[in-house]
Design a protein around this motif. Structure first.
Motif, PDB file in Angstrom:
ATOM      1  N   THR A   2     -11.825  -2.171  31.472  1.00  0.00           N
ATOM      2  CA  THR A   2     -13.063  -2.641  31.810  1.00  0.00           C
ATOM      3  C   THR A   2     -13.920  -3.401  30.839  1.00  0.00           C
ATOM      4  OG1 THR A   2     -13.393  -0.961  33.626  1.00  0.00           O
ATOM      5  CG2 THR A   2     -15.255  -1.910  33.128  1.00  0.00           C
ATOM      6  N   GLU A   4     -12.276  -4.864  28.209  1.00  0.00           N
ATOM      7  CA  GLU A   4     -11.751  -6.138  27.980  1.00  0.00           C
ATOM      8  C   GLU A   4     -11.996  -7.211  28.923  1.00  0.00           C
ATOM      9  OE1 GLU A   4      -7.591  -4.991  27.956  1.00  0.00           O
ATOM     10  OE2 GLU A   4      -7.856  -4.303  26.000  1.00  0.00           O
ATOM     11  N   GLN A   5     -12.277  -6.662  30.261  1.00  0.00           N
ATOM     12  CA  GLN A   5     -12.841  -7.674  31.438  1.00  0.00           C
ATOM     13  C   GLN A   5     -14.158  -8.328  30.881  1.00  0.00           C
ATOM     14  OE1 GLN A   5     -12.088  -5.315  34.863  1.00  0.00           O
ATOM     15  NE2 GLN A   5     -10.167  -6.146  35.075  1.00  0.00           N
ATOM     16  N   MET A   8     -13.741 -10.694  28.231  1.00  0.00           N
ATOM     17  CA  MET A   8     -13.347 -11.876  28.449  1.00  0.00           C
ATOM     18  C   MET A   8     -14.393 -12.742  29.407  1.00  0.00           C
ATOM     19  SD  MET A   8     -10.181 -12.279  27.124  1.00  0.00           S
ATOM     20  CE  MET A   8      -9.666 -13.807  28.003  1.00  0.00           C
ATOM     21  N   LYS A   9     -15.145 -11.922  30.296  1.00  0.00           N
ATOM     22  CA  LYS A   9     -16.143 -12.751  31.097  1.00  0.00           C
ATOM     23  C   LYS A   9     -17.164 -13.316  30.371  1.00  0.00           C
ATOM     24  CE  LYS A   9     -19.189 -11.952  35.199  1.00  0.00           C
ATOM     25  NZ  LYS A   9     -19.901 -10.854  35.866  1.00  0.00           N
TER      26      LYS A   9
END
Length: 94
Positions: A2, A4-5, A8-9
């Protein structure tokens, strides 16, 4: 994961903001000083009325109207009726 997401977002959003700012800067380079002042004021305050814009950039009513009409033809802005004046917004391009 989560986190990392989320990272990235956030990076993707920052990249898109940078691209939008770069587009805006390129458009500004092709304009004269009055047009630049008007477009920057619209960017700073979305939905600014034409009458407020006139005082903010210190130009005549006719000059502001002429610039906004040109911007509308070039699809840089949109105008919505707001009483006896118009609310001015940047187009989705930025």
């Amino acid at each position: 994961s989560t986190s990392e997401q989320a990272i990235m977002k956030r990076l993707e959003e920052e990249k898109n903001m940078k691209l939008d700012q770069d587009k805006f800067d390129i458009v500004l380079k092709a304009m004269d000083d009055n047009e630049r002042r008007v477009l920057k004021a619209i960017k700073e305050q979305a939905g600014i009325t034409q009458s407020t814009l006139r005082y903010r950039v210190d130009l005549s009513k006719a000059k502001v109207s002429q610039i906004l009409t040109d911007f509308e033809k070039k699809r840089l802005i949109t105008r919505e009726e707001k009483g006896k004046t118009y609310a001015v917004y940047l187009a989705e391009t930025f």
